[in-house]
Design a protein around this motif. Structure first.
Motif, PDB file in Angstrom:
ATOM      1  N   ILE A   1      49.451 -12.045 -16.814  1.00 35.55           N
ATOM      2  CA  ILE A   1      48.778 -12.328 -15.548  1.00 35.55           C
ATOM      3  C   ILE A   1      47.346 -11.793 -15.559  1.00 35.55           C
ATOM      4  O   ILE A   1      46.398 -12.494 -15.164  1.00 35.55           O
ATOM      5  CB  ILE A   1      49.570 -11.735 -14.368  1.00 35.55           C
ATOM      6  CG1 ILE A   1      50.917 -12.459 -14.226  1.00 35.55           C
ATOM      7  CG2 ILE A   1      48.771 -11.832 -13.063  1.00 35.55           C
ATOM      8  CD1 ILE A   1      51.846 -11.822 -13.218  1.00 35.55           C
TER       9      ILE A   1
ATOM     10  N   THR B   1      54.733  -9.430 -18.786  1.00 38.07           N
ATOM     11  CA  THR B   1      54.406 -10.295 -17.648  1.00 38.07           C
ATOM     12  C   THR B   1      53.080  -9.903 -17.014  1.00 38.07           C
ATOM     13  O   THR B   1      52.215 -10.759 -16.762  1.00 38.07           O
ATOM     14  CB  THR B   1      55.530 -10.234 -16.595  1.00 38.07           C
ATOM     15  OG1 THR B   1      56.767 -10.661 -17.187  1.00 38.07           O
ATOM     16  CG2 THR B   1      55.201 -11.138 -15.412  1.00 38.07           C
ATOM     17  N   SER B   2      52.889  -8.623 -16.758  1.00 42.91           N
ATOM     18  CA  SER B   2      51.637  -8.172 -16.151  1.00 42.91           C
ATOM     19  C   SER B   2      50.467  -8.388 -17.112  1.00 42.91           C
ATOM     20  O   SER B   2      49.355  -8.745 -16.684  1.00 42.91           O
ATOM     21  CB  SER B   2      51.737  -6.702 -15.744  1.00 42.91           C
ATOM     22  OG  SER B   2      52.054  -5.885 -16.856  1.00 42.91           O
TER      23      SER B   2
ATOM     24  N   ASN C   1      54.134  -4.081 -18.981  1.00 42.00           N
ATOM     25  CA  ASN C   1      55.059  -5.065 -19.545  1.00 42.00           C
ATOM     26  C   ASN C   1      54.301  -6.346 -19.871  1.00 42.00           C
ATOM     27  O   ASN C   1      53.123  -6.506 -19.511  1.00 42.00           O
ATOM     28  CB  ASN C   1      56.222  -5.350 -18.573  1.00 42.00           C
ATOM     29  CG  ASN C   1      55.729  -5.699 -17.190  1.00 42.00           C
ATOM     30  OD1 ASN C   1      54.947  -6.634 -17.003  1.00 42.00           O
ATOM     31  ND2 ASN C   1      56.169  -4.936 -16.191  1.00 42.00           N
TER      32      ASN C   1
END
Length: 566
Positions: A206, A202-203, A200
């Motif tokens: 990060i 978000t990962s 996704n």
């Protein structure tokens, strides 16, 4: 103690041994450039519209003009000065029945929008995959309400670069350049590969943030180790060629993106390229100057003897038994407040910080926005890397002949003017066949801002007095990274008006170039050492002071030249 400066008189400032180590550095730096501007391709934007229910069953292709005219409302686009299909809505009554009974040709009517109800893309989007098969733009639907997310992802990557500059920069001063580089290379590989398999957005963000921090941690220590290995008079040249390795990395990145049209394949490739760099790490040496500062003379002696053997010279024993000079002690602790404590230093610092912020913002803005220029995305990106080479080399000779102030200011104003005109020499303002004019102006802007990148670093080092030189350059480079974080949000302003990002870059560049003329010239001028001398620097300052140019201090600070860009 071992006198490394004396050893260089016999080894040569940039002998065969140093050139071999520099070649390793040149190769190892290239993957950093891949990651720094990878979002140009990882988040490539493509044409899209709502998925239309029943379209395939009714016998239509996704780009069938008749079906689109009937199914998607028109919206007015000020950038192209025309009506275009909506990217985020479709007519509510579209379905297999209405499309199956559609009589073609069907012509879109701008007045029809008010008579038929429409809704958001409840069944997702169709994307044109003819050029980019997959990107995070298409996979994570970074459109409509989420279209800012790709810019946020790049901004957070630059935040990682900022964090890496602080954390790994300090770590390299504690444990050494070489030892810092290895874990950063490994982190770059691990989290770069992890980003390629991110489930996704978000990962992905990060993992990329960690890669950003690791990129600087793998780049800067190796860069410093080699620049600390050469003589004072060669450091600017070596630093510039390290920048050129970044330019070569951009050219190679364009080729990789052309060959790999899926973002996951591209991200995986630019991460795994670092695996062959790991064996090269073993052949890197620790910085002799850092070892000397730690009192590890035996290791310095081993490096000198190895270099002497490769260079075919003999270093006398007196170099290894030099008497240790008593250092001049300055017990005062200098901080960033000393940069703005007095009026002249305050004015100078504000102008310097503003210049660093603008230069970095414009550099990344132009680098990340090559796809908006029209023409071939891959050629545009490669050209943007190619123009950096003459810009970097030319900036060295220009500043030696004309000083620092006028070439720096002229480059900023030239780049700013190019940015101001760039969007108006592309469609819809001019005919399609004149689009190369827009690309040419954008490349002039990239050429100019790259030259500024080279000049501003050593000019800043020369303007600050010795006692706060490292503090001044370090604080300035922090402002550069702030510019890198801001740049993606400036690009996002094109949603309000297409030419706006280039106008912002242009106005800020011209402004920065104008105020830079208020800074003092440093070519051939004795440089300040104390805060008092720094306050009066650039004014009519008595030559009777007997101020000697601290050339060694300035040369050492030049070694951070490429830190801003990464």
């Amino acid at each position: 103690m071992v006198d490394y400066e004396a050893a260089l008189e016999y080894l040569g400032s940039f002998g065969k041994y140093q050139k071999i180590k520099f070649t390793l550095l040149f190769v190892m730096q290239m993957p950093v450039a891949f990651h720094m501007l990878a979002m140009s391709f990882l988040a490539a934007k493509v044409d899209h519209h709502c998925v239309l229910p029943g379209l395939k069953e009714a016998g239509f292709e996704p780009k069938d003009a008749c079906a689109l005219n009937y199914s998607i409302p028109l919206v007015y686009d000020e950038d192209v000065n025309d009506w275009v299909f909506s990217k985020c809505t479709r007519y509510s009554d579209v379905g297999i029945y209405s499309l199956g009974n559609l009589s073609c040709p069907y012509f879109a009517n701008t007045n029809e929008t008010g008579g038929r109800s429409f809704e958001k893309c409840d069944q997702g989007w169709w994307y044109d995959r003819s050029q980019y098969h997959e990107s995070i733009f298409t996979e994570f639907d970074l459109v409509c309400e989420n279209k800012a997310m790709s810019n946020i992802a790049q901004a957070l990557y630059m935040l990682g670069v900022l964090l890496g500059s602080v954390g790994f920069g300090q770590l390299s001063d504690i444990i050494g350049r070489k030892k810092t580089m290895l874990p950063c290379l490994i982190l770059q590989i691990i989290f770069g590969v992890a980003a390629a398999f991110a489930p996704n957005l978000t990962s992905f963000i990060i993992f990329r943030l960690i890669v950003g921090a690791a990129c600087l941690g793998s780049f800067l220590p190796a860069f410093v180790a080699v620049t600390e290995m050469v003589g004072t008079e060669k450091r600017t040249l070596v630093a510039t060629w390290c920048q050129i390795s970044f330019a070569f990395g951009l050219i190679i990145m364009a080729l990789l993106a052309y060959l790999l049209r899926s973002w996951r394949h591209l991200q995986l490739t630019i991460s795994l390229i670092n695996v062959p760099m790991l064996p090269l790490w073993w052949y890197m040496i620790e910085s002799p100057r850092w070892l000397q500062s730690q009192g590890r003379d035996e290791e310095v002696e081993r490096i000198i003897r190895e270099a002497a053997k490769v260079n075919g010279v003999v270093v006398p024993d007196s170099v290894f038994t030099a008497k240790k000079a008593e250092p001049k002690l300055d017990t005062r602790k200098y901080t960033v407040l000393d940069l703005v404590r007095t009026p002249n230093m305050r004015k100078r610092s504000i102008i310097i910080f503003f210049n660093w912020l603008v230069i970095t913002m414009v550099y990344y803005g132009l680098g990340l926005n090559t796809s908006s220029l029209g023409g071939n995305d891959y050629i545009n990106f490669a050209l943007a890397g190619l123009v950096e080479i003459p810009a970097l080399l030319g900036s060295i000779y220009a500043t030696d002949y004309f000083g620092r102030r006028y070439p720096h200011s002229a480059a900023l104003v030239l780049g700013g003017i190019a940015c101001l005109f760039t969007p108006y020499l592309a469609p819809p303002y001019v005919a399609e066949h004149l689009n190369p004019l827009s690309i040419t102006l954008a490349m002039i802007g990239k050429f100019a801002v790259t030259a500024n990148f080279n000049i501003i670093y050593f000019w800043t080092a020369e303007m600050y007095p010795t006692v706060v030189r490292n503090v001044g350059v370090g604080t300035s480079s922090m402002w550069a990274r702030v510019g890198g974080v801001i740049s993606p949000f400036v690009l996002l302003s094109d949603t309000a008006w297409g030419p706006l990002p280039y106008l912002i870059f242009g106005v800020l560049s011209v402004t920065a170039g104008a105020v830079a003329l208020l800074l003092p010239e440093t070519l051939g001028v004795p440089l300040p050492e104390t805060l008092e001398e720094g306050e009066h620097f650039g004014r009519k300052w008595p030559t009777q002071l007997g101020v000697e140019s601290p050339g060694e201090d300035v040369a050492l600070t030049k070694q951070g030249l490429a830190e801003n860009k990464v």
